[in-house]
Design a protein around this motif. Structure first.
Motif, PDB file in Angstrom:
ATOM      1  N   THR A   1      41.085  36.367  53.705  1.00  0.00           N
ATOM      2  CA  THR A   1      41.230  37.684  53.088  1.00  0.00           C
ATOM      3  C   THR A   1      40.768  37.581  51.649  1.00  0.00           C
ATOM      4  O   THR A   1      41.193  36.684  50.915  1.00  0.00           O
ATOM      5  CB  THR A   1      42.694  38.157  53.139  1.00  0.00           C
ATOM      6  N   LEU A   2      39.902  38.496  51.245  1.00  0.00           N
ATOM      7  CA  LEU A   2      39.446  38.598  49.865  1.00  0.00           C
ATOM      8  C   LEU A   2      40.259  39.687  49.200  1.00  0.00           C
ATOM      9  O   LEU A   2      40.373  40.790  49.725  1.00  0.00           O
ATOM     10  CB  LEU A   2      37.951  38.944  49.834  1.00  0.00           C
ATOM     11  N   ARG A   3      40.850  39.365  48.040  1.00  0.00           N
ATOM     12  CA  ARG A   3      41.677  40.339  47.317  1.00  0.00           C
ATOM     13  C   ARG A   3      41.254  40.409  45.862  1.00  0.00           C
ATOM     14  O   ARG A   3      40.832  39.408  45.286  1.00  0.00           O
ATOM     15  CB  ARG A   3      43.154  39.939  47.339  1.00  0.00           C
ATOM     16  N   ILE A   4      41.400  41.596  45.281  1.00  0.00           N
ATOM     17  CA  ILE A   4      41.312  41.763  43.830  1.00  0.00           C
ATOM     18  C   ILE A   4      42.732  41.970  43.356  1.00  0.00           C
ATOM     19  O   ILE A   4      43.466  42.802  43.892  1.00  0.00           O
ATOM     20  CB  ILE A   4      40.400  42.940  43.444  1.00  0.00           C
TER      21      ILE A   4
ATOM     22  N   GLY B   1      49.674  43.130  40.666  1.00  0.00           N
ATOM     23  CA  GLY B   1      49.567  42.621  42.024  1.00  0.00           C
ATOM     24  C   GLY B   1      48.245  42.994  42.674  1.00  0.00           C
ATOM     25  O   GLY B   1      47.333  43.490  42.012  1.00  0.00           O
ATOM     26  N   PRO B   2      48.118  42.794  43.991  1.00  0.00           N
ATOM     27  CA  PRO B   2      46.876  43.113  44.693  1.00  0.00           C
ATOM     28  C   PRO B   2      46.585  44.621  44.654  1.00  0.00           C
ATOM     29  O   PRO B   2      47.479  45.426  44.870  1.00  0.00           O
ATOM     30  CB  PRO B   2      47.135  42.669  46.128  1.00  0.00           C
ATOM     31  N   VAL B   3      45.334  44.960  44.356  1.00  0.00           N
ATOM     32  CA  VAL B   3      44.936  46.372  44.296  1.00  0.00           C
ATOM     33  C   VAL B   3      43.872  46.722  45.330  1.00  0.00           C
ATOM     34  O   VAL B   3      43.630  47.891  45.593  1.00  0.00           O
ATOM     35  CB  VAL B   3      44.455  46.759  42.876  1.00  0.00           C
ATOM     36  N   ALA B   4      43.227  45.702  45.890  1.00  0.00           N
ATOM     37  CA  ALA B   4      42.214  45.928  46.933  1.00  0.00           C
ATOM     38  C   ALA B   4      42.117  44.660  47.773  1.00  0.00           C
ATOM     39  O   ALA B   4      42.340  43.561  47.260  1.00  0.00           O
ATOM     40  CB  ALA B   4      40.863  46.255  46.309  1.00  0.00           C
TER      41      ALA B   4
ATOM     42  N   SER C   1      31.772  35.646  60.256  1.00  0.00           N
ATOM     43  CA  SER C   1      30.548  35.341  59.507  1.00  0.00           C
ATOM     44  C   SER C   1      30.871  34.598  58.216  1.00  0.00           C
ATOM     45  O   SER C   1      30.026  33.898  57.656  1.00  0.00           O
ATOM     46  CB  SER C   1      29.781  36.625  59.172  1.00  0.00           C
ATOM     47  N   GLY C   2      32.106  34.772  57.730  1.00  0.00           N
ATOM     48  CA  GLY C   2      32.518  34.102  56.499  1.00  0.00           C
ATOM     49  C   GLY C   2      32.044  34.770  55.235  1.00  0.00           C
ATOM     50  O   GLY C   2      32.270  34.274  54.136  1.00  0.00           O
ATOM     51  N   THR C   3      31.403  35.926  55.370  1.00  0.00           N
ATOM     52  CA  THR C   3      30.828  36.620  54.226  1.00  0.00           C
ATOM     53  C   THR C   3      31.414  38.015  54.107  1.00  0.00           C
ATOM     54  O   THR C   3      31.597  38.700  55.108  1.00  0.00           O
ATOM     55  CB  THR C   3      29.299  36.726  54.378  1.00  0.00           C
ATOM     56  N   GLY C   4      31.705  38.427  52.878  1.00  0.00           N
ATOM     57  CA  GLY C   4      32.208  39.772  52.653  1.00  0.00           C
ATOM     58  C   GLY C   4      32.237  40.101  51.176  1.00  0.00           C
ATOM     59  O   GLY C   4      32.051  39.230  50.323  1.00  0.00           O
ATOM     60  N   SER C   5      32.448  41.365  50.879  1.00  0.00           N
ATOM     61  CA  SER C   5      32.517  41.791  49.487  1.00  0.00           C
ATOM     62  C   SER C   5      33.515  42.925  49.355  1.00  0.00           C
ATOM     63  O   SER C   5      33.918  43.547  50.338  1.00  0.00           O
ATOM     64  CB  SER C   5      31.141  42.212  48.970  1.00  0.00           C
ATOM     65  N   LEU C   6      33.899  43.158  48.117  1.00  0.00           N
ATOM     66  CA  LEU C   6      34.924  44.144  47.805  1.00  0.00           C
ATOM     67  C   LEU C   6      34.568  44.781  46.477  1.00  0.00           C
ATOM     68  O   LEU C   6      34.090  44.099  45.561  1.00  0.00           O
ATOM     69  CB  LEU C   6      36.264  43.417  47.720  1.00  0.00           C
ATOM     70  N   ARG C   7      34.798  46.087  46.358  1.00  0.00           N
ATOM     71  CA  ARG C   7      34.532  46.818  45.114  1.00  0.00           C
ATOM     72  C   ARG C   7      35.752  47.662  44.792  1.00  0.00           C
ATOM     73  O   ARG C   7      36.322  48.310  45.669  1.00  0.00           O
ATOM     74  CB  ARG C   7      33.313  47.705  45.287  1.00  0.00           C
TER      75      ARG C   7
ATOM     76  N   ALA D   1      44.247  48.640  33.846  1.00  0.00           N
ATOM     77  CA  ALA D   1      44.376  47.247  34.285  1.00  0.00           C
ATOM     78  C   ALA D   1      43.883  46.337  33.168  1.00  0.00           C
ATOM     79  O   ALA D   1      42.733  46.441  32.757  1.00  0.00           O
ATOM     80  CB  ALA D   1      43.556  47.010  35.547  1.00  0.00           C
ATOM     81  N   ARG D   2      44.745  45.476  32.689  1.00  0.00           N
ATOM     82  CA  ARG D   2      44.356  44.576  31.598  1.00  0.00           C
ATOM     83  C   ARG D   2      43.342  43.540  32.053  1.00  0.00           C
ATOM     84  O   ARG D   2      42.490  43.128  31.286  1.00  0.00           O
ATOM     85  CB  ARG D   2      45.579  43.861  31.032  1.00  0.00           C
ATOM     86  N   PHE D   3      43.462  43.098  33.296  1.00  0.00           N
ATOM     87  CA  PHE D   3      42.528  42.102  33.819  1.00  0.00           C
ATOM     88  C   PHE D   3      42.428  42.261  35.335  1.00  0.00           C
ATOM     89  O   PHE D   3      43.244  42.934  35.958  1.00  0.00           O
ATOM     90  CB  PHE D   3      42.972  40.671  33.485  1.00  0.00           C
ATOM     91  N   ALA D   4      41.421  41.620  35.900  1.00  0.00           N
ATOM     92  CA  ALA D   4      41.274  41.539  37.357  1.00  0.00           C
ATOM     93  C   ALA D   4      40.769  40.149  37.686  1.00  0.00           C
ATOM     94  O   ALA D   4      40.045  39.541  36.896  1.00  0.00           O
ATOM     95  CB  ALA D   4      40.300  42.598  37.861  1.00  0.00           C
ATOM     96  N   ARG D   5      41.194  39.632  38.835  1.00  0.00           N
ATOM     97  CA  ARG D   5      40.689  38.357  39.328  1.00  0.00           C
ATOM     98  C   ARG D   5      40.563  38.457  40.836  1.00  0.00           C
ATOM     99  O   ARG D   5      41.167  39.320  41.469  1.00  0.00           O
ATOM    100  CB  ARG D   5      41.578  37.193  38.924  1.00  0.00           C
ATOM    101  N   ALA D   6      39.765  37.571  41.394  1.00  0.00           N
ATOM    102  CA  ALA D   6      39.566  37.549  42.848  1.00  0.00           C
ATOM    103  C   ALA D   6      40.321  36.376  43.451  1.00  0.00           C
ATOM    104  O   ALA D   6      40.432  35.309  42.834  1.00  0.00           O
ATOM    105  CB  ALA D   6      38.080  37.435  43.174  1.00  0.00           C
TER     106      ALA D   6
END
Length: 90
Positions: A20-23, A28-31, A38-44, A52-57
């Motif tokens: 699972t890919l999360r931002i 806490g998690p927002v997306a 396939s092992g490949t994916g993206s999130l926007r 939001a002061r910061f974001a990380r993946a």
């Protein structure tokens, strides 16, 4: 950039099937999205530096419900707050 200006956060992962890919922000998690075989994916995700002061993946391996998920990858935070705002106000 003024504090209310929209900021788009993009995260992409490859080579990580069944995860699972999360931002994540300070609140806490927002997306999130599941990464298939396939092992490949993206999130926007779009926000503002004021919201939001910061974001990380994060990429986590999915586990059965009774076990916590395991971390596969973790990015450094990307700071979104306006640089002219004093640190103690962020």
């Amino acid at each position: 950039m003024p504090p209310g200006t929209p900021v788009t956060v993009n995260a992409t992962v490859s080579g990580a099937p069944g995860t699972t890919l999360r931002i994540v922000t300070a609140t806490g998690p927002v997306a999130r999205t599941n990464i298939g075989e396939s092992g490949t994916g993206s999130l926007r995700w779009t926000t503002t530096g004021a919201a939001a002061r910061f974001a990380r993946a994060e990429v986590r391996r999915n586990r059965p419900r009774r076990f916590p998920s395991s971390m596969v990858a973790l990015s450094n935070p990307v700071w979104l707050a306006h640089p002219d705002i004093p640190t103690d106000c962020r």
